[in-house]
Design a protein around this motif. Structure first.
Motif, PDB file in Angstrom:
ATOM      1  N   LYS A   1     -44.383 -22.937  26.451  1.00  0.00           N
ATOM      2  CA  LYS A   1     -45.671 -22.261  26.677  1.00  0.00           C
ATOM      3  C   LYS A   1     -46.226 -22.531  28.073  1.00  0.00           C
ATOM      4  N   LEU A   2     -45.640 -23.462  28.762  1.00  0.00           N
ATOM      5  CA  LEU A   2     -46.175 -23.873  30.060  1.00  0.00           C
ATOM      6  C   LEU A   2     -45.490 -23.116  31.191  1.00  0.00           C
ATOM      7  N   PRO A   3     -46.271 -22.584  32.117  1.00  0.00           N
ATOM      8  CA  PRO A   3     -45.674 -21.878  33.263  1.00  0.00           C
ATOM      9  C   PRO A   3     -44.739 -22.809  34.051  1.00  0.00           C
ATOM     10  N   TRP A   4     -43.709 -22.224  34.607  1.00  0.00           N
ATOM     11  CA  TRP A   4     -42.734 -22.916  35.464  1.00  0.00           C
ATOM     12  C   TRP A   4     -41.843 -23.857  34.663  1.00  0.00           C
ATOM     13  N   ILE A   5     -42.458 -24.742  33.851  1.00  0.00           N
ATOM     14  CA  ILE A   5     -41.662 -25.704  33.089  1.00  0.00           C
ATOM     15  C   ILE A   5     -40.836 -24.998  32.019  1.00  0.00           C
ATOM     16  N   LYS A   6     -41.344 -23.843  31.532  1.00  0.00           N
ATOM     17  CA  LYS A   6     -40.638 -23.164  30.444  1.00  0.00           C
ATOM     18  C   LYS A   6     -39.231 -22.719  30.864  1.00  0.00           C
ATOM     19  N   ASN A   7     -39.016 -22.490  32.166  1.00  0.00           N
ATOM     20  CA  ASN A   7     -37.681 -22.105  32.626  1.00  0.00           C
ATOM     21  C   ASN A   7     -36.654 -23.188  32.318  1.00  0.00           C
ATOM     22  N   TYR A   8     -37.049 -24.429  32.519  1.00  0.00           N
ATOM     23  CA  TYR A   8     -36.128 -25.540  32.265  1.00  0.00           C
ATOM     24  C   TYR A   8     -35.905 -25.730  30.764  1.00  0.00           C
ATOM     25  N   TYR A   9     -36.974 -25.536  29.983  1.00  0.00           N
ATOM     26  CA  TYR A   9     -36.819 -25.631  28.530  1.00  0.00           C
ATOM     27  C   TYR A   9     -35.844 -24.559  28.031  1.00  0.00           C
ATOM     28  N   GLN A  10     -35.994 -23.334  28.520  1.00  0.00           N
ATOM     29  CA  GLN A  10     -35.118 -22.240  28.099  1.00  0.00           C
ATOM     30  C   GLN A  10     -33.679 -22.468  28.565  1.00  0.00           C
ATOM     31  N   ASP A  11     -33.506 -23.128  29.713  1.00  0.00           N
ATOM     32  CA  ASP A  11     -32.149 -23.487  30.150  1.00  0.00           C
ATOM     33  C   ASP A  11     -31.485 -24.413  29.132  1.00  0.00           C
ATOM     34  N   GLY A  12     -32.284 -25.358  28.608  1.00  0.00           N
ATOM     35  CA  GLY A  12     -31.747 -26.262  27.591  1.00  0.00           C
ATOM     36  C   GLY A  12     -31.317 -25.513  26.343  1.00  0.00           C
ATOM     37  N   ILE A  13     -32.141 -24.539  25.899  1.00  0.00           N
ATOM     38  CA  ILE A  13     -31.787 -23.719  24.734  1.00  0.00           C
ATOM     39  C   ILE A  13     -30.494 -22.947  25.005  1.00  0.00           C
ATOM     40  N   SER A  14     -30.367 -22.390  26.212  1.00  0.00           N
ATOM     41  CA  SER A  14     -29.154 -21.641  26.565  1.00  0.00           C
ATOM     42  C   SER A  14     -27.929 -22.548  26.541  1.00  0.00           C
ATOM     43  N   GLY A  15     -28.074 -23.748  27.083  1.00  0.00           N
ATOM     44  CA  GLY A  15     -26.954 -24.682  27.099  1.00  0.00           C
ATOM     45  C   GLY A  15     -26.530 -25.099  25.700  1.00  0.00           C
ATOM     46  N   LEU A  16     -27.502 -25.359  24.826  1.00  0.00           N
ATOM     47  CA  LEU A  16     -27.184 -25.754  23.453  1.00  0.00           C
ATOM     48  C   LEU A  16     -26.533 -24.607  22.687  1.00  0.00           C
ATOM     49  N   THR A  17     -27.013 -23.390  22.897  1.00  0.00           N
ATOM     50  CA  THR A  17     -26.417 -22.231  22.224  1.00  0.00           C
ATOM     51  C   THR A  17     -24.992 -22.002  22.712  1.00  0.00           C
ATOM     52  N   ALA A  18     -24.777 -22.178  24.020  1.00  0.00           N
ATOM     53  CA  ALA A  18     -23.422 -22.047  24.563  1.00  0.00           C
ATOM     54  C   ALA A  18     -22.494 -23.094  23.960  1.00  0.00           C
ATOM     55  N   ALA A  19     -23.000 -24.323  23.836  1.00  0.00           N
ATOM     56  CA  ALA A  19     -22.197 -25.388  23.239  1.00  0.00           C
ATOM     57  C   ALA A  19     -21.850 -25.070  21.790  1.00  0.00           C
ATOM     58  N   GLU A  20     -22.787 -24.474  21.081  1.00  0.00           N
ATOM     59  CA  GLU A  20     -22.545 -24.105  19.680  1.00  0.00           C
ATOM     60  C   GLU A  20     -21.386 -23.113  19.573  1.00  0.00           C
ATOM     61  N   HIS A  21     -21.400 -22.078  20.413  1.00  0.00           N
ATOM     62  CA  HIS A  21     -20.327 -21.079  20.381  1.00  0.00           C
ATOM     63  C   HIS A  21     -19.001 -21.683  20.850  1.00  0.00           C
ATOM     64  N   GLY A  22     -19.067 -22.534  21.869  1.00  0.00           N
ATOM     65  CA  GLY A  22     -17.839 -23.154  22.372  1.00  0.00           C
ATOM     66  C   GLY A  22     -17.179 -24.046  21.337  1.00  0.00           C
ATOM     67  N   LEU A  23     -17.967 -24.853  20.644  1.00  0.00           N
ATOM     68  CA  LEU A  23     -17.414 -25.714  19.596  1.00  0.00           C
ATOM     69  C   LEU A  23     -16.823 -24.890  18.455  1.00  0.00           C
ATOM     70  N   LYS A  24     -17.511 -23.826  18.089  1.00  0.00           N
ATOM     71  CA  LYS A  24     -16.997 -22.978  17.012  1.00  0.00           C
ATOM     72  C   LYS A  24     -15.676 -22.340  17.409  1.00  0.00           C
ATOM     73  N   ALA A  25     -15.553 -21.920  18.676  1.00  0.00           N
ATOM     74  CA  ALA A  25     -14.287 -21.348  19.159  1.00  0.00           C
ATOM     75  C   ALA A  25     -13.157 -22.371  19.059  1.00  0.00           C
ATOM     76  N   ALA A  26     -13.453 -23.623  19.415  1.00  0.00           N
ATOM     77  CA  ALA A  26     -12.441 -24.679  19.346  1.00  0.00           C
ATOM     78  C   ALA A  26     -12.004 -24.927  17.900  1.00  0.00           C
ATOM     79  N   ILE A  27     -12.964 -24.925  16.976  1.00  0.00           N
ATOM     80  CA  ILE A  27     -12.645 -25.167  15.565  1.00  0.00           C
ATOM     81  C   ILE A  27     -11.790 -24.026  15.013  1.00  0.00           C
ATOM     82  N   VAL A  28     -12.140 -22.789  15.363  1.00  0.00           N
ATOM     83  CA  VAL A  28     -11.346 -21.641  14.908  1.00  0.00           C
ATOM     84  C   VAL A  28      -9.925 -21.725  15.465  1.00  0.00           C
ATOM     85  N   ALA A  29      -9.790 -22.134  16.734  1.00  0.00           N
ATOM     86  CA  ALA A  29      -8.470 -22.248  17.351  1.00  0.00           C
ATOM     87  C   ALA A  29      -7.622 -23.304  16.653  1.00  0.00           C
ATOM     88  N   VAL A  30      -8.228 -24.442  16.345  1.00  0.00           N
ATOM     89  CA  VAL A  30      -7.483 -25.514  15.669  1.00  0.00           C
ATOM     90  C   VAL A  30      -7.012 -25.052  14.294  1.00  0.00           C
TER      91      VAL A  30
END
Length: 676
Positions: free
Chosen positions: A145-174
Motif C-alpha cells: 500500500k505504500l508508494p515506492w516501497i510497493k515495487n520491492y514488495y511486488q518483486d518479492g511476490i514475483s520471485g516467490l511465484t517464479a520459484a513455485e513454477h520452477g520447483l513444480k517443473a523440476a518435480i514433474v521432470a523427476v
C-alpha cells in the motif's frame, strides 16, 4: 492693542505650528524606525479597541504543540512497531528461505549421486518450505500500500511465484524420468528392471512418446517462471550489498531461465525423434565414420575408416567395416581437387572421398561426401544417415568400460602407452592402420567394425552405475563435436541441429564471432603432441567498428619420428603443414597478418569472412600467427561467440576487452560477454 494681541496670536499660532511639525517629524521618524526593525520587534500600540487582542494566545499555542508532539509520538511509535514487526517477519522469511535453499542444494547433490527418490523427496520438501515462506512474506502486505516501497514488495511476490513454477517443473521432470531410472543408471523403482539391457532399451524407446504431455507441462511451467522473473527490474537494486552482487544475481537468474527454455525447446525434438533414430518403429542403417583427430581435418579428423551398422529397436548390428583407402579404391570418379585444398595438398590431383570433409560445417561436408559415396559400387543404397566419432570417444569409452579384446587384433585400452605417452588404443590403432610393413596386412582393413561391436557388447553388459557416465560421455562428445550426426530425413536432421549434434557453423545475427579451423595436410599424427593457446585483444568501439588482434600460439612437445618408409617404423610425429582458416563476421576488414608462410587470402563462406593462410609446425617447435582486423559492431556491450572445431583439444583463451581480461577454456562453443 488689537495689533499686539493679533501679533501675539500669530506668534502662538506659529509656535503651535512648529510644535505640530516637530511632533509630525518625530512620529515620522518613529514610524521609520519601527519599519526598519525586524518583525519580532514590532510593538502593538494598545488602545481601547485592541486592548485584549493577541495573535498567538498562549493557551492555544500549547494545544497545537501538544497535538504535534502527540502526532510525532504516534508516528514514531507506529514506525517502531512496524520496524519490529518487519524485523520479526523478515527473520522468519530468511530462515524459511535458507531451509528451502538447503533442500534444493541437497536435491542437486542427490541427483549427482543418481538417487532419484532422494531428489524427489528433497524437491517436495522444498515445495512445502516455499509455501510456508510465501505465507510469511504475505504478512508484509502492508508494504504493497505504500508508494515506492510497493515495487520491492511486488518483486518479492514475483520471485516467490517464479520459484513455485520452477520447483513444480523440476518435480514433474523427476517423475517423468523415474520410469527410466534403471536404464539411465539412476536409483529408483524404474519400469524396466527385468530382462537384458537391450530389452530395457527397446522398451524405453517404445514408451518415450508417452512423456510428451509431461514435456508440454514442463515447458509451460518454465515459461511461467521466466514471465514472473521478468517483472523484476534489476536496475532498482544496488550493484553490491555486503559483498553480495545483488543486481548481477537477479540478471543472472533471468538469463539462466531464458537459456534453459531455449535449450529445452531445442532438445525436445531429440527426445521425440530418438525412437525413430534408434530404429524403434523400423530398422535404420547408418554409415559410421572414424575421424582420427590426431591428424586434424576441418570436420574433426582424417577419415581413416568406416563401418555400416544397423539399429533395430536400439540394438546395434554391425554389417561391415573397412578402411577409407579401400573405399577410395572403388571410387571411380575423377574429380579435380578444389583449388582451396589443392594449393596446399600438392600430393593429390584428384579429390578423394577421404579428403572431402574440407568444410568445417559437418553437414556441408557430408552433403558432398554422401553424394559421391552413393556412387561407389558395392555400398548400400539405403543409408539413413552418417555418424562420425573420433579417438576421444573411443578412449573415453574404454576408460569407462575397461579394455576390450579383439581376436586377431589384440587388446585395446585407455591406459597410457610409454611409447607415445598417449592412450594405448591410439598407438595400437596407428600401428594397425598406418605402420608400413614389407607385406600386405589384411587385418588393417576391418578393425573399426569389430572394435565397435566389442565395445557395444561390453556396454550392454555394463553395471548400471556406468550408464550415467555413458550418457554424460555422449552429451559432452556432442558439445565438443567429437560425435557428430548427419541425417537424410529432414526432421531427424533438424532434431540433430537443435541438439547441437550436427556440427553446424552459422553466422551470428549480431556481435563478434571467431572460429579457428586447422587442417593437418601430411604431418602424420602430430596433433597428438600439439597444444595451442589463444590471445584475443579487442579495442573500441570507434565509428561503428571494433579492432581485434588475434594471436595463436602452437607448440609441439615431442621429437620427430623416423618417417622414412624404408625404416618401417611407426610415424606419429613429423613436420605438420597446416592449412589455417579464421572465420570472422561478414564485413570484417583485414589490417595485418603475421606468421603465415605466404600472404593470406580473404573470401566469403558460410556467411562469414574467411582469412585463409598456411604455416608449418615442426616437432619440438613453435608457430605463432598474429592477425589484426576490424569488425563492424553496433551493440552497446561486447559479445563474442567462439566456435570450437571438432576434434580439437580443449585450449585456453584469454580475451582482453579494452584492458579487462578474462581466461576461458574452450572445450565447446562458447559465448563471452563484457562491457566496453
Amino acid at each position: 492693542m488689537f495689533k499686539k494681541n493679533q501679533s501675539q496670536s500669530n506668534q502662538d499660532s506659529s509656535q503651535e505650528s512648529i510644535q505640530n511639525s516637530e511632533l509630525n517629524s518625530r512620529s515620522s521618524n518613529k514610524n521609520a524606525d519601527s519599519l526598519s526593525q525586524p518583525p519580532s520587534s514590532l510593538k502593538i500600540e494598545k488602545s481601547s479597541k485592541t486592548k485584549n487582542f493577541n495573535i498567538w494566545p498562549k493557551r492555544k499555542s500549547r494545544q497545537i504543540l501538544l497535538i504535534l508532539f502527540l502526532l510525532c509520538c504516534v508516528f514514531l511509535g507506529a514506525v517502531a512497531v512496524l520496524t519490529t514487526y518487519t524485523y520479526n517477519i523478515g527473520r522468519q522469511v530468511l530462515s524459511s528461505g535458507n531451509e528451502m535453499v538447503f533442500s534444493i542444494q541437497t536435491a542437486n547433490d542427490q541427483f549427482k549421486q543418481q538417487n532419484l527418490p532422494g531428489v524427489e523427496q528433497q524437491l517436495l520438501l522444498a515445495q512445502e518450505q516455499l509455501t510456508q515462506l510465501s505465507n510469511q512474506y504475505q504478512q508484509l502486505a502492508i508494504y504493497n500500500k505504500l508508494p515506492w516501497i510497493k515495487n520491492y514488495y511486488q518483486d518479492g511476490i514475483s520471485g516467490l511465484t517464479a520459484a513455485e513454477h520452477g520447483l513444480k517443473a523440476a518435480i514433474v521432470a523427476v517423475k517423468a524420468i523415474t520410469p527410466y531410472a534403471d536404464v539411465l543408471g539412476f536409483e529408483g523403482e524404474g519400469s524396466f528392471e527385468g530382462g537384458t539391457t537391450e530389452d530395457r532399451i527397446a522398451l524405453l524407446l517404445q514408451t518415450l512418446e508417452m512423456v510428451t504431455p509431461e514435456l508440454d507441462e514442463i515447458e509451460s511451467l518454465l515459461i511461467q517462471t521466466e514471465e514472473h522473473l521478468s517483472h523484476i527490474n534489476p536496475e532498482r537494486y544496488p550493484e553490491k550489498l555486503r559483498d553480495v552482487l545483488i543486481r548481477d544475481q537477479i540478471a543472472q537468474a533471468q538469463s539462466t531461465i531464458s537459456q534453459s527454455i531455449i535449450i529445452f525447446q531445442e532438445f525436445r525434438p531429440v527426445v521425440e525423434q530418438l525412437p525413430t533414430i534408434a530404429g524403434s518403429s523400423e530398422p535404420k542403417k547408418y554409415l559410421m565414420l572414424f575421424q582420427n583427430n590426431n591428424e586434424l581435418r576441418p570436420t574433426g579428423g582424417f577419415l581413416t575408416a568406416y563401418s555400416i551398422i544397423n539399429l533395430d529397436e536400439g540394438k546395434v548390428i554391425p554389417e561391415k567395416s573397412d578402411d577409407i583407402y579401400e573405399l577410395d579404391r572403388r571410387f571411380n570418379e575423377r574429380i579435380p581437387i578444389p583449388e582451396s585444398l589443392g594449393k596446399y595438398l600438392t600430393t593429390e590431383r584428384y579429390w578423394n572421398l577421404r579428403d572431402m570433409n574440407i568444410s568445417p560445417d559437418f553437414k556441408k561436408s557430408m552433403d558432398t561426401f554422401f553424394e559421391h559415396y552413393q556412387k561407389v559400387k558395392g555400398e548400400p543404397d539405403d543409408i539413413d544417415g552418417i555418424i562420425a566419432i573420433d579417438t576421444h570417444v573411443l578412449t573415453r569409452l574404454l576408460e569407462i568400460l575397461g579394455p576390450v579384446e579383439l581376436p586377431g587384433y589384440g587388446t585395446f585400452s585407455a591406459e597410457i602407452d610409454p611409447r607415445c605417452d598417449c592412450p594405448q588404443v591410439v598407438y595400437a590403432l596407428s600401428e594397425i592402420i598406418t605402420k608400413p610393413t614389407p607385406y600386405l596386412r589384411e587385418d588393417r582393413k576391418g578393425v573399426l567394425g569389430p572394435m565397435m561391436q566389442a565395445i557395444l557388447i561390453k556396454t550392454y553388459g555394463a553395471p548400471r552405475q556406468h550408464f550415467s557416465e555413458l550418457f554424460e560421455l555422449v552429451w559432452n562428445s556432442i558439445q565438443g563435436k567429437n560425435l557428430q550426426m548427419y541425417f537424410v530425413d529432414d526432421q531427424l536432421q533438424l532434431a540433430a541441429e537443435n541438439a547441437g549434434a550436427a556440427g553446424r557453423m552459422k553466422a551470428p545475427e549480431q556481435g563478434d564471432f571467431l572460429a579457428i579451423v586447422d587442417a593437418n595436410l601430411g604431418g602424420a599424427k602430430s596433433n597428438l603432441f600439439t597444444e595451442s593457446e589463444v590471445l584475443y585483444l579487442v579495442d573500441g568501439p570507434d565509428n561503428g567498428f571494433i579492432t581485434a588482434t588475434l594471436e595463436i600460439t602452437y607448440r609441439n612437445s615431442r621429437k620427430a619420428d623416423n618417417c622414412n618408409l624404408e625404416a618401417g617404423q611407426l610415424c606419429l610425429n613429423a613436420p605438420a603443414p597446416t592449412w589455417n582458416r579464421l572465420y570472422l563476421p561478414s564485413g570484417s576488414q583485414l589490417i595485418d597478418a603475421l606468421g603465415f608462410s605466404q600472404e593470406p587470402t580473404t573470401y566469403e563462406e558460410l556467411g562469414l569472412l574467411v582469412i585463409d593462410g598456411f604455416f608449418t609446425l615442426d616437432p619440438l617447435g613453435m608457430a605463432k600467427i598474429r592477425v589484426s582486423y576490424q569488425v563492424p559492431y553496433e551493440l552497446p556491450e561486447y559479445q563474442l561467440s567462439i566456435w570450437k572445431q571438432g576434434g580439437v583439444k580443449p585450449y585456453k583463451m584469454i580475451v582482453d576487452v579494452n584492458g579487462n581480461q578474462a581466461e576461458l577454456l574452450i572445450d565447446r562453443d562458447t559465448t563471452y560477454e563484457d562491457r566496453f
